[in-house]
Design a protein around this motif. Structure first.
Motif, PDB file in Angstrom:
ATOM      1  N   GLY A  49      -5.044   9.953  -4.093  1.00 21.78           N
ATOM      2  CA  GLY A  49      -3.912  10.299  -4.869  1.00 21.78           C
ATOM      3  C   GLY A  49      -4.514   9.566  -6.288  1.00 21.78           C
ATOM      4  O   GLY A  49      -4.232  10.233  -7.482  1.00 21.78           O
ATOM      5  N   THR A  50      -5.041   8.538  -6.396  1.00 18.53           N
ATOM      6  CA  THR A  50      -5.855   8.053  -7.669  1.00 18.53           C
ATOM      7  C   THR A  50      -6.726   8.851  -8.212  1.00 18.53           C
ATOM      8  O   THR A  50      -6.957   9.159  -9.424  1.00 18.53           O
ATOM      9  CB  THR A  50      -6.394   6.640  -7.144  1.00 18.53           C
ATOM     10  OG1 THR A  50      -5.536   5.852  -6.660  1.00 18.53           O
ATOM     11  CG2 THR A  50      -7.053   5.951  -8.503  1.00 18.53           C
ATOM     12  N   TRP A  71      -4.550   8.298   1.499  1.00 12.95           N
ATOM     13  CA  TRP A  71      -3.589   8.830   0.696  1.00 12.95           C
ATOM     14  C   TRP A  71      -3.677   8.257  -0.638  1.00 12.95           C
ATOM     15  O   TRP A  71      -3.941   8.850  -1.708  1.00 12.95           O
ATOM     16  CB  TRP A  71      -2.104   8.652   1.297  1.00 12.95           C
ATOM     17  CG  TRP A  71      -0.987   9.066   0.447  1.00 12.95           C
ATOM     18  CD1 TRP A  71      -0.791   9.418  -1.066  1.00 12.95           C
ATOM     19  CD2 TRP A  71       0.164   9.848   1.140  1.00 12.95           C
ATOM     20  NE1 TRP A  71       0.502   9.789  -1.249  1.00 12.95           N
ATOM     21  CE2 TRP A  71       1.043  10.257  -0.255  1.00 12.95           C
ATOM     22  CE3 TRP A  71       0.600  10.128   2.196  1.00 12.95           C
ATOM     23  CZ2 TRP A  71       2.331  10.739  -0.038  1.00 12.95           C
ATOM     24  CZ3 TRP A  71       1.959  10.645   2.437  1.00 12.95           C
ATOM     25  CH2 TRP A  71       2.474  11.117   1.205  1.00 12.95           C
ATOM     26  N   ALA A  72      -3.952   6.818  -0.771  1.00 14.17           N
ATOM     27  CA  ALA A  72      -3.927   6.027  -2.284  1.00 14.17           C
ATOM     28  C   ALA A  72      -5.099   6.452  -2.896  1.00 14.17           C
ATOM     29  O   ALA A  72      -5.250   6.602  -4.068  1.00 14.17           O
ATOM     30  CB  ALA A  72      -3.702   4.533  -2.012  1.00 14.17           C
ATOM     31  N   LEU A 123       0.893  -1.088   0.102  1.00 14.80           N
ATOM     32  CA  LEU A 123      -0.081   0.170  -0.005  1.00 14.80           C
ATOM     33  C   LEU A 123       0.943   1.344  -0.112  1.00 14.80           C
ATOM     34  O   LEU A 123       0.632   1.976  -0.749  1.00 14.80           O
ATOM     35  CB  LEU A 123      -0.882  -0.082   1.175  1.00 14.80           C
ATOM     36  CG  LEU A 123      -1.901   1.205   1.400  1.00 14.80           C
ATOM     37  CD1 LEU A 123      -2.632   1.354   0.059  1.00 14.80           C
ATOM     38  CD2 LEU A 123      -2.846   1.055   2.586  1.00 14.80           C
ATOM     39  N   GLY A 129       2.171   1.699  -3.363  1.00 15.42           N
ATOM     40  CA  GLY A 129       1.432   2.389  -4.315  1.00 15.42           C
ATOM     41  C   GLY A 129       1.099   3.762  -4.177  1.00 15.42           C
ATOM     42  O   GLY A 129       0.714   4.521  -5.176  1.00 15.42           O
ATOM     43  N   CYS A 130       1.012   4.424  -2.771  1.00 16.90           N
ATOM     44  CA  CYS A 130       0.801   5.628  -2.505  1.00 16.90           C
ATOM     45  C   CYS A 130       2.045   6.501  -3.068  1.00 16.90           C
ATOM     46  O   CYS A 130       1.858   7.388  -3.650  1.00 16.90           O
ATOM     47  CB  CYS A 130       1.075   5.813  -0.934  1.00 16.90           C
ATOM     48  SG  CYS A 130      -0.410   5.457  -0.078  1.00 16.90           S
ATOM     49  N   ARG A 169      -1.070  15.882   1.212  1.00 18.89           N
ATOM     50  CA  ARG A 169      -0.292  15.001   1.689  1.00 18.89           C
ATOM     51  C   ARG A 169       0.317  15.375   2.743  1.00 18.89           C
ATOM     52  O   ARG A 169       0.381  14.476   3.879  1.00 18.89           O
ATOM     53  CB  ARG A 169       0.977  14.697   0.640  1.00 18.89           C
ATOM     54  CG  ARG A 169       0.388  14.376  -0.648  1.00 18.89           C
ATOM     55  CD  ARG A 169       1.514  14.346  -1.832  1.00 18.89           C
ATOM     56  NE  ARG A 169       0.981  14.460  -3.284  1.00 18.89           N
ATOM     57  CZ  ARG A 169       1.504  15.177  -4.261  1.00 18.89           C
ATOM     58  NH1 ARG A 169       2.689  16.016  -3.941  1.00 18.89           N
ATOM     59  NH2 ARG A 169       0.917  15.377  -5.392  1.00 18.89           N
ATOM     60  N   ALA A 171      -2.500   5.649   5.083  1.00 22.22           N
ATOM     61  CA  ALA A 171      -2.079   5.279   3.730  1.00 22.22           C
ATOM     62  C   ALA A 171      -3.267   4.979   2.763  1.00 22.22           C
ATOM     63  O   ALA A 171      -3.015   5.357   1.475  1.00 22.22           O
ATOM     64  CB  ALA A 171      -0.966   4.136   3.805  1.00 22.22           C
ATOM     65  N   ALA A 172      -4.158   4.275   3.070  1.00 25.67           N
ATOM     66  CA  ALA A 172      -5.339   4.002   2.228  1.00 25.67           C
ATOM     67  C   ALA A 172      -6.045   5.069   1.770  1.00 25.67           C
ATOM     68  O   ALA A 172      -6.486   5.440   0.556  1.00 25.67           O
ATOM     69  CB  ALA A 172      -6.281   3.098   2.825  1.00 25.67           C
ATOM     70  N   VAL A 190       1.589   6.552  -7.175  1.00 21.47           N
ATOM     71  CA  VAL A 190       0.497   7.492  -7.735  1.00 21.47           C
ATOM     72  C   VAL A 190       0.940   8.824  -7.468  1.00 21.47           C
ATOM     73  O   VAL A 190       0.544   9.742  -8.064  1.00 21.47           O
ATOM     74  CB  VAL A 190      -0.752   7.039  -6.873  1.00 21.47           C
ATOM     75  CG1 VAL A 190      -1.000   7.543  -5.698  1.00 21.47           C
ATOM     76  CG2 VAL A 190      -1.844   7.607  -7.902  1.00 21.47           C
ATOM     77  N   THR A 191       1.457   9.051  -6.358  1.00 20.20           N
ATOM     78  CA  THR A 191       2.069  10.378  -6.152  1.00 20.20           C
ATOM     79  C   THR A 191       3.150  10.882  -6.937  1.00 20.20           C
ATOM     80  O   THR A 191       2.955  12.077  -7.634  1.00 20.20           O
ATOM     81  CB  THR A 191       2.770  10.559  -4.564  1.00 20.20           C
ATOM     82  OG1 THR A 191       1.581  10.372  -3.775  1.00 20.20           O
ATOM     83  CG2 THR A 191       2.952  12.193  -4.480  1.00 20.20           C
TER      84      THR A 191
END
Length: 232
Positions: free
Chosen positions: A216-217, A212-213, A142, A145-146, A179, A209-210, A149-150
């Protein structure tokens, strides 16, 4: 021989700073921003003025911000109860990140190389914050992934600008201030969880983090649509 940077002048008041800042950020006028954004940029301007008077270089402030950011995962390594200290470091690093750009404008020292260094420093800082979340219990996949995508969000904007896009394309929900706030409040929440529910500190880091992801998406999709409209 590379062309010399154009000569720039110091600015002496908020309005002059706002005009210069707007010219460097796709015409977005900070005086017309919301209260929080306007207040944050005004704070950066206030911090930058005495630094400019003392001859401090913007790159020195940028470097200090990176050093503070790198300290965040070090502090996180001491345990979840240190989350609030990490949050304070995130805040100090964010102030430095805003102050270096403001200092460059106030002192008339903004350069192309400085903008590249500032952008690279931002990415290093964000990577350090995500490492801190990983150390506090967020899953590695995760966190990766963050990070992906950032960095893709910023890469798409940078490449679109090179390709001829005017301005920044779109202000998305995944910009750097988001962020900063996510990490800051996430670390504070981890610290609170360490006091009241120690078994859930990892869950708190994971939720941070979730979010953020997810943002970010969404931000990447928004920016990508704006780039397609602009460059089609």
């Amino acid at each position: 021989m590379a062309a010399a940077e154009p000569q720039r002048h110091r600015v002496t008041d908020w309005n002059g700073y706002a005009r210069q800042w707007s010219a460097l950020h796709g015409g977005y006028d900070p005086r017309a921003a919301g209260v929080l954004v306007r207040g944050w940029l005004r704070l950066a301007y206030v911090v930058a003025r005495p630094l400019a008077a003392r001859g401090v270089r913007p790159s020195a402030v940028t470097s200090a911000g990176v050093a503070v950011a790198v300290a965040v995962p070090v502090v996180a390594g001491f345990g979840a109860s240190w989350g609030p200290v990490g949050a304070l470091l995130v805040l100090l690093g964010a102030v430095a990140d805003s102050a270096d750009g403001a200092l460059a404008v106030v002192a008339g020292r903004e350069t192309r190389l400085g903008r590249v260094y500032d952008s690279a420093a931002d990415r290093v800082s964000e990577a350090a914050w995500l490492v801190a979340l990983f150390l506090l219990g967020a899953p590695g996949w995760l966190v990766a992934g963050c990070l992906g995508v950032t960095w893709l969000h910023e890469y798409v904007r940078a490449r679109a600008t090179v390709a001829g896009m005017e301005g920044i394309g779109a202000v998305t929900v995944a910009e750097r201030p988001t962020r900063v706030l996510l990490t800051l409040f996430g670390l504070l929440a981890v610290g609170v969880a360490a006091l009241v529910a120690p078994a859930h500190t990892g869950t708190t880091a994971t939720v941070t983090a979730a979010v953020w992801a997810a943002l970010g998406t969404a931000g990447l999709a928004h920016l990508s649509a704006a780039v397609v409209r602009e460059l089609r």
